[in-house]
Design a protein around this motif. Structure first.
Motif, PDB file in Angstrom:
ATOM      1  N   PHE A   1      -0.226   8.663   8.287  1.00 23.87           N
ATOM      2  CA  PHE A   1      -1.471   8.417   7.562  1.00 23.87           C
ATOM      3  C   PHE A   1      -2.592   9.222   8.189  1.00 23.87           C
TER       4      PHE A   1
ATOM      5  N   ASP B   1      -9.018  11.019   4.764  1.00 24.98           N
ATOM      6  CA  ASP B   1      -8.841  11.218   3.318  1.00 24.98           C
ATOM      7  C   ASP B   1      -7.730  10.353   2.708  1.00 24.98           C
ATOM      8  N   ASP B   2      -7.178   9.417   3.491  1.00 26.04           N
ATOM      9  CA  ASP B   2      -6.130   8.507   3.000  1.00 26.04           C
ATOM     10  C   ASP B   2      -4.831   9.222   2.634  1.00 26.04           C
ATOM     11  N   GLU B   3      -4.719  10.481   2.970  1.00 26.81           N
ATOM     12  CA  GLU B   3      -3.467  11.193   2.669  1.00 26.81           C
ATOM     13  C   GLU B   3      -2.340  10.598   3.520  1.00 26.81           C
ATOM     14  N   HIS B   4      -1.190  10.390   2.914  1.00 27.50           N
ATOM     15  CA  HIS B   4      -0.088   9.782   3.666  1.00 27.50           C
ATOM     16  C   HIS B   4       1.261  10.220   3.104  1.00 27.50           C
TER      17      HIS B   4
ATOM     18  N   TYR C   1       0.831  -1.202   0.000  1.00 26.29           N
ATOM     19  CA  TYR C   1       0.000   0.000   0.000  1.00 26.29           C
ATOM     20  C   TYR C   1       0.869   1.257   0.000  1.00 26.29           C
TER      21      TYR C   1
ATOM     22  N   THR D   1      -6.485   9.301   8.376  1.00 28.80           N
ATOM     23  CA  THR D   1      -7.558   8.341   8.087  1.00 28.80           C
ATOM     24  C   THR D   1      -8.695   8.888   7.220  1.00 28.80           C
TER      25      THR D   1
END
Length: 219
Positions: free
Chosen positions: A190, A194-197, A176, A192
């Motif tokens: 990370f 908006d999945d921005e990482h 991932y 949570t």
């Protein structure tokens, strides 16, 4: 000396001290401390050595925590959260009670596993920082010491998670983040909702480096 579990809690100050004195604390609220549900609670307490269990049948304590009879409450310091389990149906046994604790016992530094992943997903904290590393490495204890120290600085803001790169079940997490084992250890932060990482390969872990990485992402 070994303290018998669970500890009996008779008043509100004792309950508050019990909860604030541990990263994770569990209290069973039972008007009848000899009820079948309370007996199941005692058995579960004996099986989970590292988590403190308390039992209260004080009406004042139950009222203070808004707990109904035959309720088990888990309090965790990492996100100042509370999870309740209703035992009044008579369907909750030692196995279900133990699973409830294992799923919800998030700590300042939590190791990722199929069980803890459920608690991670349900956490009120929206930021997760993963240390993806080989637990068998001779450098692991020192890395963990620094990672845990950094976790204290972000209590209530970021959930710190250890992910062992040796476990086959964790390979999909590596994919991932588009990481190869040759790029480890690495930090991955990370968000949570908006999945921005963001990912950072690190040869060495230092508290300052973790802080810099976290602060840049939070900003």
């Amino acid at each position: 000396s070994t303290t018998e579990k669970p500890i009996l809690i008779d008043n509100i100050p004792d309950a508050e001290a019990f909860i604030s004195g541990a990263e994770v604390a569990v209290i069973g609220f039972f008007q009848d401390p000899q009820s079948p549900e309370a007996k199941q609670f005692r058995l579960a307490a004996g099986q989970i050595a590292e988590v403190p269990f308390g039992l209260s049948s004080s009406a004042a304590v139950l009222s203070h925590y808004g707990a109904s009879e035959n309720t088990v409450a888990l309090f965790r310091r990492v996100d100042n959260d509370r999870r309740d389990l209703d035992m009044s149906t008579g369907e909750v046994d030692v196995k279900k009670l133990t699973r409830f604790v294992r799923i919800n016992e998030l700590r300042l530094m939590t190791e990722y596993s199929p069980v803890t992943s459920i608690g991670v997903m349900q956490s009120s904290l929206q930021f997760n920082l993963l240390l993806i590393t080989d637990k068998m490495s001779p450098k692991h204890p020192e890395r963990m010491r620094k990672f845990r120290a950094a976790a204290e600085l972000y209590k209530g803001k970021i959930l710190f998670i250890l992910l062992d790169s040796n476990l086959k079940s964790n390979e999909r997490v590596l994919s991932y983040f588009q990481l190869k084992k040759s790029q480890l250890p690495a930090l991955a932060i990370f968000h949570t909702p908006d999945d921005e990482h963001e990912v950072l390969a690190v040869d060495d872990i230092s508290i300052e480096r973790v802080q810099d990485f976290c602060n840049r992402f939070l900003q």
